[in-house]
Design a protein around this motif. Sequence first.
Motif: not given
Length: 269
Positions: A119-137
Amino acid sequence: MSNLFNLNRFGLLVKRQWMDFGKIYLGTVIVLAGIIFAFYSYFTPSSTDHNIFDHEGNLDMRFRYGLFLILGFLFISITSSTYFTNLGQKSRVMHELMIPASTFEKFIVSIFYTVMVTVLGYLLVFYLIDLGFVKYLNANLNTFKSAETLKTPIKAVDCLFDQVISDKKYLKYCSAFFAFPFLITSIFLLGSIYFNRFHYIKTAVSVIIFTYAVGYLIYKTCDLLTRNMTQINIHFNEKNVLLWIFLVSATITVALWFITYIRLKEKEA
Protein backbone atom coordinates in the motif's frame (compact mmCIF):
# COMPACT_ATOMS: atom_id res chain seq x y z
CA MET A 1 13.86 -17.90 22.84
CA SER A 2 10.11 -17.49 22.39
CA ASN A 3 8.47 -20.02 20.10
CA LEU A 4 5.80 -17.47 19.18
CA PHE A 5 7.80 -14.37 18.27
CA ASN A 6 11.48 -13.48 18.28
CA LEU A 7 12.67 -10.16 16.87
CA ASN A 8 15.93 -11.51 15.44
CA ARG A 9 14.17 -14.45 13.82
CA PHE A 10 11.49 -12.11 12.50
CA GLY A 11 14.11 -9.87 10.88
CA LEU A 12 15.76 -12.83 9.17
CA LEU A 13 12.36 -13.99 7.90
CA VAL A 14 11.65 -10.53 6.46
CA LYS A 15 14.93 -10.68 4.52
CA ARG A 16 14.29 -14.24 3.41
CA GLN A 17 10.76 -13.52 2.15
CA TRP A 18 11.99 -10.53 0.19
CA MET A 19 14.02 -12.90 -1.99
CA ASP A 20 10.77 -14.39 -3.32
CA PHE A 21 8.18 -11.68 -2.86
CA GLY A 22 10.56 -8.84 -3.70
CA LYS A 23 11.14 -10.02 -7.26
CA ILE A 24 7.43 -10.09 -8.01
CA TYR A 25 6.85 -6.84 -6.16
CA LEU A 26 9.59 -4.86 -7.91
CA GLY A 27 8.51 -6.15 -11.31
CA THR A 28 4.92 -5.15 -10.60
CA VAL A 29 6.03 -1.70 -9.38
CA ILE A 30 7.94 -1.11 -12.62
CA VAL A 31 4.89 -2.05 -14.69
CA LEU A 32 2.71 0.10 -12.44
CA ALA A 33 4.97 3.13 -12.84
CA GLY A 34 4.96 2.66 -16.61
CA ILE A 35 1.15 2.52 -16.74
CA ILE A 36 0.72 5.60 -14.53
CA PHE A 37 3.28 7.53 -16.58
CA ALA A 38 1.56 6.53 -19.84
CA PHE A 39 -1.87 7.66 -18.59
CA TYR A 40 -0.49 10.96 -17.33
CA SER A 41 1.35 11.55 -20.60
CA TYR A 42 -1.85 10.98 -22.58
CA PHE A 43 -4.43 12.75 -20.38
CA THR A 44 -2.41 15.62 -18.91
CA PRO A 45 -3.51 18.88 -20.61
CA SER A 46 -1.27 20.29 -23.30
CA SER A 47 -1.23 23.82 -24.69
CA THR A 48 -2.16 22.43 -28.12
CA ASP A 49 -5.20 20.48 -26.87
CA HIS A 50 -8.82 21.62 -26.81
CA ASN A 51 -11.27 21.40 -23.87
CA ILE A 52 -8.48 21.25 -21.32
CA PHE A 53 -10.34 23.24 -18.65
CA ASP A 54 -12.84 22.04 -16.08
CA HIS A 55 -16.08 23.81 -15.15
CA GLU A 56 -14.15 26.20 -12.87
CA GLY A 57 -11.74 27.25 -15.60
CA ASN A 58 -8.76 25.34 -14.21
CA LEU A 59 -6.69 22.73 -16.00
CA ASP A 60 -8.66 19.50 -16.08
CA MET A 61 -6.84 16.83 -14.08
CA ARG A 62 -9.91 14.88 -12.97
CA PHE A 63 -8.70 11.71 -14.68
CA ARG A 64 -6.41 11.18 -11.69
CA TYR A 65 -9.22 10.12 -9.36
CA GLY A 66 -10.40 7.14 -11.41
CA LEU A 67 -6.84 6.18 -12.30
CA PHE A 68 -5.77 6.21 -8.65
CA LEU A 69 -8.69 4.04 -7.49
CA ILE A 70 -8.66 1.50 -10.33
CA LEU A 71 -4.89 1.00 -10.47
CA GLY A 72 -4.72 0.94 -6.69
CA PHE A 73 -7.24 -1.87 -6.49
CA LEU A 74 -5.49 -3.89 -9.20
CA PHE A 75 -2.01 -3.38 -7.78
CA ILE A 76 -2.70 -4.27 -4.14
CA SER A 77 -5.01 -7.17 -5.04
CA ILE A 78 -2.64 -8.74 -7.58
CA THR A 79 0.37 -8.31 -5.29
CA SER A 80 -1.44 -9.77 -2.28
CA SER A 81 -2.73 -12.74 -4.26
CA THR A 82 0.84 -13.84 -5.06
CA TYR A 83 2.21 -13.92 -1.51
CA PHE A 84 1.36 -17.50 -0.48
CA THR A 85 1.43 -19.01 -3.98
CA ASN A 86 4.43 -21.21 -3.07
CA LEU A 87 2.21 -23.12 -0.63
CA GLY A 88 0.15 -24.28 -3.58
CA GLN A 89 3.14 -25.67 -5.49
CA LYS A 90 4.19 -29.22 -4.67
CA SER A 91 7.81 -28.46 -5.53
CA ARG A 92 7.97 -25.53 -3.10
CA VAL A 93 5.51 -26.26 -0.34
CA MET A 94 7.83 -28.40 1.81
CA HIS A 95 10.62 -25.85 1.50
CA GLU A 96 8.25 -23.10 2.67
CA LEU A 97 6.92 -25.12 5.58
CA MET A 98 10.42 -25.98 6.78
CA ILE A 99 11.42 -22.33 7.23
CA PRO A 100 12.64 -22.00 10.87
CA ALA A 101 10.05 -19.48 12.03
CA SER A 102 6.78 -19.65 13.92
CA THR A 103 3.41 -19.51 12.19
CA PHE A 104 2.72 -16.20 13.89
CA GLU A 105 5.95 -14.69 12.53
CA LYS A 106 5.13 -15.89 9.01
CA PHE A 107 1.68 -14.37 9.31
CA ILE A 108 3.00 -11.01 10.58
CA VAL A 109 5.53 -10.89 7.73
CA SER A 110 2.73 -11.53 5.23
CA ILE A 111 0.79 -8.58 6.69
CA PHE A 112 3.93 -6.44 6.61
CA TYR A 113 4.52 -7.06 2.90
CA THR A 114 0.94 -7.07 1.63
CA VAL A 115 -0.21 -4.10 3.71
CA MET A 116 2.72 -1.86 4.62
CA VAL A 117 5.04 -2.44 1.68
CA THR A 118 2.36 -2.82 -0.99
CA VAL A 119 0.00 0.00 0.00
CA LEU A 120 2.72 2.49 0.94
CA GLY A 121 4.69 1.56 -2.17
CA TYR A 122 1.71 2.28 -4.39
CA LEU A 123 1.06 5.64 -2.70
CA LEU A 124 4.73 6.61 -3.07
CA VAL A 125 4.94 5.70 -6.79
CA PHE A 126 1.69 7.49 -7.62
CA TYR A 127 2.67 10.54 -5.60
CA LEU A 128 6.09 10.92 -7.23
CA ILE A 129 4.73 10.66 -10.79
CA ASP A 130 1.83 12.98 -9.99
CA LEU A 131 4.22 15.48 -8.38
CA GLY A 132 6.48 15.45 -11.43
CA PHE A 133 3.66 16.22 -13.87
CA VAL A 134 2.16 18.85 -11.55
CA LYS A 135 5.48 20.68 -11.27
CA TYR A 136 5.86 20.55 -15.07
CA LEU A 137 2.38 22.03 -15.60
CA ASN A 138 2.88 24.76 -13.02
CA ALA A 139 6.19 25.72 -14.62
CA ASN A 140 4.45 26.14 -17.99
CA LEU A 141 1.11 27.72 -17.04
CA ASN A 142 1.83 30.74 -19.24
CA THR A 143 1.61 28.56 -22.36
CA PHE A 144 -2.08 27.80 -21.76
CA LYS A 145 -3.93 30.66 -23.42
CA SER A 146 -7.63 30.62 -24.30
CA ALA A 147 -10.75 32.71 -24.09
CA GLU A 148 -11.40 31.32 -20.63
CA THR A 149 -8.00 32.29 -19.29
CA LEU A 150 -8.37 35.86 -20.47
CA LYS A 151 -11.02 36.46 -17.80
CA THR A 152 -9.32 34.82 -14.87
CA PRO A 153 -5.74 33.58 -14.51
CA ILE A 154 -5.15 29.84 -14.45
CA LYS A 155 -4.71 28.51 -10.94
CA ALA A 156 -1.67 26.40 -10.15
CA VAL A 157 -2.36 22.67 -10.24
CA ASP A 158 -2.29 20.89 -6.87
CA CYS A 159 -1.00 17.39 -6.26
CA LEU A 160 -3.75 14.82 -5.84
CA PHE A 161 -2.80 14.13 -2.23
CA ASP A 162 -2.59 17.84 -1.42
CA GLN A 163 -6.16 18.26 -2.68
CA VAL A 164 -7.37 15.46 -0.42
CA ILE A 165 -5.52 16.71 2.66
CA SER A 166 -6.66 20.32 2.25
CA ASP A 167 -10.34 19.47 1.65
CA LYS A 168 -12.39 18.54 4.73
CA LYS A 169 -15.00 16.75 2.61
CA TYR A 170 -12.37 14.54 0.99
CA LEU A 171 -10.83 13.80 4.37
CA LYS A 172 -14.20 12.84 5.82
CA TYR A 173 -14.86 10.26 3.12
CA CYS A 174 -11.27 9.02 3.08
CA SER A 175 -11.43 8.36 6.82
CA ALA A 176 -14.64 6.35 6.34
CA PHE A 177 -13.07 4.22 3.61
CA PHE A 178 -9.64 4.09 5.26
CA ALA A 179 -9.87 0.34 5.93
CA PHE A 180 -10.83 -0.58 2.36
CA PRO A 181 -7.25 -1.03 1.06
CA PHE A 182 -6.57 -3.34 4.01
CA LEU A 183 -9.83 -5.17 3.33
CA ILE A 184 -8.81 -5.79 -0.29
CA THR A 185 -5.36 -7.05 0.69
CA SER A 186 -6.86 -9.32 3.37
CA ILE A 187 -9.29 -10.86 0.88
CA PHE A 188 -6.65 -11.66 -1.72
CA LEU A 189 -4.08 -12.71 0.87
CA LEU A 190 -6.58 -15.27 2.14
CA GLY A 191 -7.23 -16.37 -1.44
CA SER A 192 -3.52 -16.89 -2.04
CA ILE A 193 -3.34 -19.46 0.77
CA TYR A 194 -6.83 -20.93 0.40
CA PHE A 195 -6.60 -21.80 -3.32
CA ASN A 196 -3.78 -23.87 -4.80
CA ARG A 197 -4.04 -22.54 -8.37
CA PHE A 198 -5.41 -19.50 -10.18
CA HIS A 199 -5.51 -17.62 -6.90
CA TYR A 200 -6.51 -14.22 -8.26
CA ILE A 201 -9.26 -15.43 -10.57
CA LYS A 202 -10.79 -17.79 -8.02
CA THR A 203 -10.67 -15.16 -5.29
CA ALA A 204 -12.26 -12.51 -7.52
CA VAL A 205 -15.02 -14.87 -8.65
CA SER A 206 -15.66 -15.95 -5.05
CA VAL A 207 -15.94 -12.33 -3.92
CA ILE A 208 -18.38 -11.52 -6.73
CA ILE A 209 -20.57 -14.53 -5.97
CA PHE A 210 -20.48 -13.91 -2.22
CA THR A 211 -21.26 -10.21 -2.61
CA TYR A 212 -24.16 -10.94 -4.95
CA ALA A 213 -25.54 -13.66 -2.65
CA VAL A 214 -25.34 -11.46 0.46
CA GLY A 215 -26.83 -8.49 -1.36
CA TYR A 216 -29.68 -10.56 -2.73
CA LEU A 217 -30.34 -12.13 0.68
CA ILE A 218 -30.47 -8.70 2.35
CA TYR A 219 -32.75 -7.37 -0.37
CA LYS A 220 -35.18 -10.29 -0.11
CA THR A 221 -35.17 -10.15 3.69
CA CYS A 222 -35.95 -6.44 3.70
CA ASP A 223 -38.64 -6.99 1.08
CA LEU A 224 -40.35 -9.70 3.16
CA LEU A 225 -40.15 -7.70 6.39
CA THR A 226 -41.50 -4.50 4.86
CA ARG A 227 -44.18 -5.99 2.59
CA ASN A 228 -47.62 -4.37 2.96
CA MET A 229 -46.14 -1.59 5.08
CA THR A 230 -46.45 2.11 4.45
CA GLN A 231 -43.30 3.62 3.01
CA ILE A 232 -41.84 6.54 4.94
CA ASN A 233 -38.84 8.69 4.23
CA ILE A 234 -35.93 8.08 6.57
CA HIS A 235 -33.20 10.66 6.86
CA PHE A 236 -29.87 9.02 7.53
CA ASN A 237 -27.18 10.70 9.57
CA GLU A 238 -24.24 10.84 7.17
CA LYS A 239 -21.72 10.84 10.00
CA ASN A 240 -23.15 7.63 11.45
CA VAL A 241 -23.28 5.96 8.03
CA LEU A 242 -19.62 6.77 7.36
CA LEU A 243 -18.68 5.52 10.83
CA TRP A 244 -20.48 2.23 10.22
CA ILE A 245 -18.73 1.84 6.86
CA PHE A 246 -15.38 2.13 8.62
CA LEU A 247 -16.31 -0.19 11.51
CA VAL A 248 -17.77 -2.91 9.27
CA SER A 249 -14.86 -2.86 6.80
CA ALA A 250 -12.30 -2.87 9.63
CA THR A 251 -14.07 -5.75 11.40
CA ILE A 252 -14.23 -7.85 8.23
CA THR A 253 -10.54 -7.15 7.60
CA VAL A 254 -9.50 -8.36 11.05
CA ALA A 255 -11.74 -11.43 10.69
CA LEU A 256 -10.16 -12.33 7.34
CA TRP A 257 -6.68 -11.91 8.82
CA PHE A 258 -7.65 -14.27 11.61
CA ILE A 259 -8.96 -16.84 9.11
CA THR A 260 -5.72 -16.49 7.13
CA TYR A 261 -3.70 -17.19 10.27
CA ILE A 262 -5.80 -20.30 11.03
CA ARG A 263 -5.40 -21.49 7.44
CA LEU A 264 -1.64 -21.01 7.68
CA LYS A 265 -1.56 -23.05 10.90
CA GLU A 266 -3.47 -25.81 9.10
CA LYS A 267 -0.87 -25.79 6.33
CA GLU A 268 1.89 -26.02 8.93
CA ALA A 269 0.17 -29.01 10.51
